[in-house]
Design a protein around this motif. Structure first.
Motif, mmCIF file in Angstrom:
data_model
loop_
_atom_site.group_PDB
_atom_site.id
_atom_site.type_symbol
_atom_site.label_atom_id
_atom_site.label_comp_id
_atom_site.label_asym_id
_atom_site.label_seq_id
_atom_site.Cartn_x
_atom_site.Cartn_y
_atom_site.Cartn_z
ATOM 1 N N LEU A 39 0.812 -1.216 0.000
ATOM 2 C CA LEU A 39 0.000 0.000 0.000
ATOM 3 C C LEU A 39 0.847 1.269 0.000
ATOM 4 C CD1 LEU A 39 -2.722 -1.011 2.626
ATOM 5 C CD2 LEU A 39 -2.852 -1.163 0.130
ATOM 6 N N ILE A 40 2.079 1.171 0.463
ATOM 7 C CA ILE A 40 2.941 2.350 0.567
ATOM 8 C C ILE A 40 3.197 2.920 -0.824
ATOM 9 C CG2 ILE A 40 5.217 3.192 1.277
ATOM 10 C CD1 ILE A 40 5.084 1.033 3.503
ATOM 11 N N GLY A 41 2.951 4.236 -0.947
ATOM 12 C CA GLY A 41 3.142 4.915 -2.220
ATOM 13 C C GLY A 41 1.887 4.994 -3.076
ATOM 14 N N VAL A 77 -4.810 11.588 -1.569
ATOM 15 C CA VAL A 77 -3.742 11.388 -0.584
ATOM 16 C C VAL A 77 -2.804 10.290 -1.063
ATOM 17 C CG1 VAL A 77 -5.158 12.127 1.377
ATOM 18 C CG2 VAL A 77 -5.082 9.723 0.753
ATOM 19 N N LYS A 78 -1.578 10.347 -0.575
ATOM 20 C CA LYS A 78 -0.579 9.320 -0.886
ATOM 21 C C LYS A 78 -0.158 8.658 0.421
ATOM 22 C CE LYS A 78 3.879 8.588 -3.108
ATOM 23 N NZ LYS A 78 4.971 9.228 -3.854
ATOM 24 N N VAL A 79 -0.110 7.332 0.421
ATOM 25 C CA VAL A 79 0.281 6.582 1.623
ATOM 26 C C VAL A 79 1.794 6.669 1.786
ATOM 27 C CG1 VAL A 79 0.275 4.337 2.769
ATOM 28 C CG2 VAL A 79 -1.660 4.993 1.322
ATOM 29 N N GLU A 80 2.228 7.238 2.920
ATOM 30 C CA GLU A 80 3.658 7.373 3.209
ATOM 31 C C GLU A 80 4.198 6.183 3.989
ATOM 32 O OE1 GLU A 80 3.841 11.140 5.290
ATOM 33 O OE2 GLU A 80 4.473 12.118 3.420
ATOM 34 N N ARG A 81 3.418 5.719 4.954
ATOM 35 C CA ARG A 81 3.838 4.575 5.772
ATOM 36 C C ARG A 81 2.613 4.030 6.495
ATOM 37 N NH1 ARG A 81 5.326 9.153 8.498
ATOM 38 N NH2 ARG A 81 4.797 9.236 10.709
ATOM 39 N N ILE A 82 2.831 2.978 7.248
ATOM 40 C CA ILE A 82 1.745 2.372 8.012
ATOM 41 C C ILE A 82 2.221 2.210 9.446
ATOM 42 C CG2 ILE A 82 0.297 0.320 8.257
ATOM 43 C CD1 ILE A 82 0.741 -0.017 5.175
ATOM 44 N N GLU A 83 1.400 2.657 10.376
ATOM 45 C CA GLU A 83 1.705 2.503 11.802
ATOM 46 C C GLU A 83 0.545 1.763 12.440
ATOM 47 O OE1 GLU A 83 2.614 6.254 13.603
ATOM 48 O OE2 GLU A 83 4.400 6.548 12.357
ATOM 49 N N GLY A 84 0.811 0.547 12.858
ATOM 50 C CA GLY A 84 -0.248 -0.292 13.412
ATOM 51 C C GLY A 84 -1.259 -0.604 12.325
#
Length: 148
Positions: free
Chosen positions: A89-91, A131-138
């Motif tokens: 999903l990142i990016g 929006v653009k996914v930069e990272r995932i936290e939890g």
């Protein structure tokens, strides 16, 4: 019976099987080269080549296989290079369904799925913006606004 187990062909066959089993358990391309070397040494022992020469053949074939084919195997298998699950999903680009900021989670639609998301910057993202996914936290996406 013990004589058969101590013979050179039986030794090389056993070595090839052991290296093959270890490789199948680790899948790290660590011992497969030695299994190949043991099989060639097995053929040499069946042809009544002396034991010191069998050992040299085993070592030489193992090194040649490792040097000559490791890069090819790694490129073909591409181990560890494919993004899977949430890493994929990142990016990616999605759309904010609700307002999203860095303090309270909003909802982002990404490929038809709704995700909880926070903004990774101080900005506030309005509903409907890309929006653009930069990272995932939890279980939350950390997103940034997409400049159009």
């Amino acid at each position: 019976m013990l004589d058969i187990l101590l013979s050179a062909p039986a030794f090389w066959l056993l070595a090839a099987v052991v290296f093959g089993v270890i490789e199948s358990l680790t899948m790290g391309l660590v011992t497969i080269w030695f299994a190949g070397g043991a099989l060639v040494a097995l053929v040499a022992s069946i042809l009544n080549v002396s034991v010191p020469i069998q050992i040299v053949i085993f070592l030489a074939v193992s090194v040649v296989l490792m040097v000559g084919t490791r890069k090819i195997f790694i490129e073909k298998l591409r181990t560890g290079q494919e993004k899977t699950n949430v890493e994929a999903l990142i990016g990616r680009i999605g759309t904010a369904k609700t307002d999203v900021d860095n303090m309270s989670a909003g909802i982002v639609n990404l490929s038809g799925q709704e995700w909880s998301a926070l903004c990774g910057t101080e900005e506030k993202i309005a509903a409907g913006e890309k929006v653009k996914v930069e990272r995932i936290e939890g279980v939350k996406l950390i997103v940034a606004p997409v400049e159009e």
